[in-house]
Motif scaffolding. Structure first.
Motif: not given
Length: 272
Positions: A174-197
């Motif tokens: 998976l190659l993700l370019d700034e996947p959290t740039a437009a997200l609120d705090v909750r979804h930023q954390e959710s996306v990075l947790r998803l990446c770790r998973d």
């Protein structure tokens, strides 16, 4: 008589630590400008690699080169152990999935239709496609507006739908370019947790991030880019030092332990 081409073979499951993408002595030019100089990075199965650095450092260019979307002027990019240019487009689609910085569509596709586009490389049953699409939408919190037109969404909602499409592709890189740039705090954390998973499940995940605190919290490995070169790479606890970060960003930066957990806290030095 039309001859049907055989479907490309999906990659075999990776072993943790396998290098699924790497750049070796990479040099990339855009026009007359050299954007990356002698860059070496590796993305390994089971790890989340964060590419960080100031604007113009070459992060997105490096991600595009690792995706085989941008040819190098020198050096080599390998995907699953082979030079990237030796894979066909269908073979690449089964091996790597790419999330660009922005997603735009000219036709009024629904959210579910956009996510389903990620299934295009696969010869799966409709039931399997339905299951994977539903799981991807649930993971990115977009199920509630699956029927809405993609063009009617907010920027953050579009970003999550685009990520769901990438997840539905089920590629091991998976190659993700700034996947959290437009997200609120909750979804930023959710996306990075998803990446770790996804990394925990054996994928190699590469993310371009501007938020150093997110990189410190979730990345197994970071590469700090500055002026087209890798200034340092390693685990966040080893490479996120105040002196180096302050020099790279031309801004005083403090690196502190969290008072309760001891985790790295990274913040600009401020004197209001």
């Amino acid at each position: 008589m039309r001859l049907l081409r055989p479907l490309p073979t999906p990659p075999a499951p990776a072993t943790p630590g396998d290098v699924l993408a790497e750049a070796e002595s990479l040099l990339v030019r855009l026009g007359d400008r050299t954007v990356l100089h002698d860059v070496d990075v590796q993305a390994r199965s089971g790890e989340l690699l964060a590419l960080v650095g100031p604007n113009g450092a070459g992060k997105s260019t490096l991600l595009a080169a690792l995706a085989a979307d941008l040819p190098p002027a020198a050096g080599v990019v390998r995907i699953h152990g082979r030079p990237a240019n030796e894979w066909s487009a269908p073979e690449l689609a089964l091996r790597r999935a790419v999330l660009p910085q922005s997603a735009a569509l000219s036709f009024p596709f629904s959210v579910e239709e956009v996510v389903r586009m990620g299934r295009a490389p696969h010869a799966a049953s409709p039931a399997e496609d339905d299951r994977v699409v539903a799981e991807a939408m649930a993971a990115t919190d977009v199920t509630a507006f699956a029927a809405r037109p993609f063009c009617a969404l907010s920027g953050g909602e579009r970003a999550r739908v685009a990520l769901a499409r990438v997840l539905a592709q089920r590629a091991p890189l998976l190659l993700l370019d700034e996947p959290t740039a437009a997200l609120d705090v909750r979804h930023q954390e959710s996306v990075l947790r998803l990446c770790r998973d996804r990394a925990r499940q054996g994928d190699a995940v590469v993310v371009v991030l501007h938020d150093l605190a997110l990189a410190a919290a979730y990345a197994h490995w970071v590469a700090i880019l500055c002026a087209g070169r890798v200034a340092a790479d390693g685990p966040p606890s080893e490479v996120f030092g105040e002196r180096l970060l302050s020099e790279v960003y031309d801004q005083p930066i403090e690196v502190l332990p969290h008072p309760r957990t001891g985790a790295l806290l990274i913040t600009p030095e401020r004197n209001p």
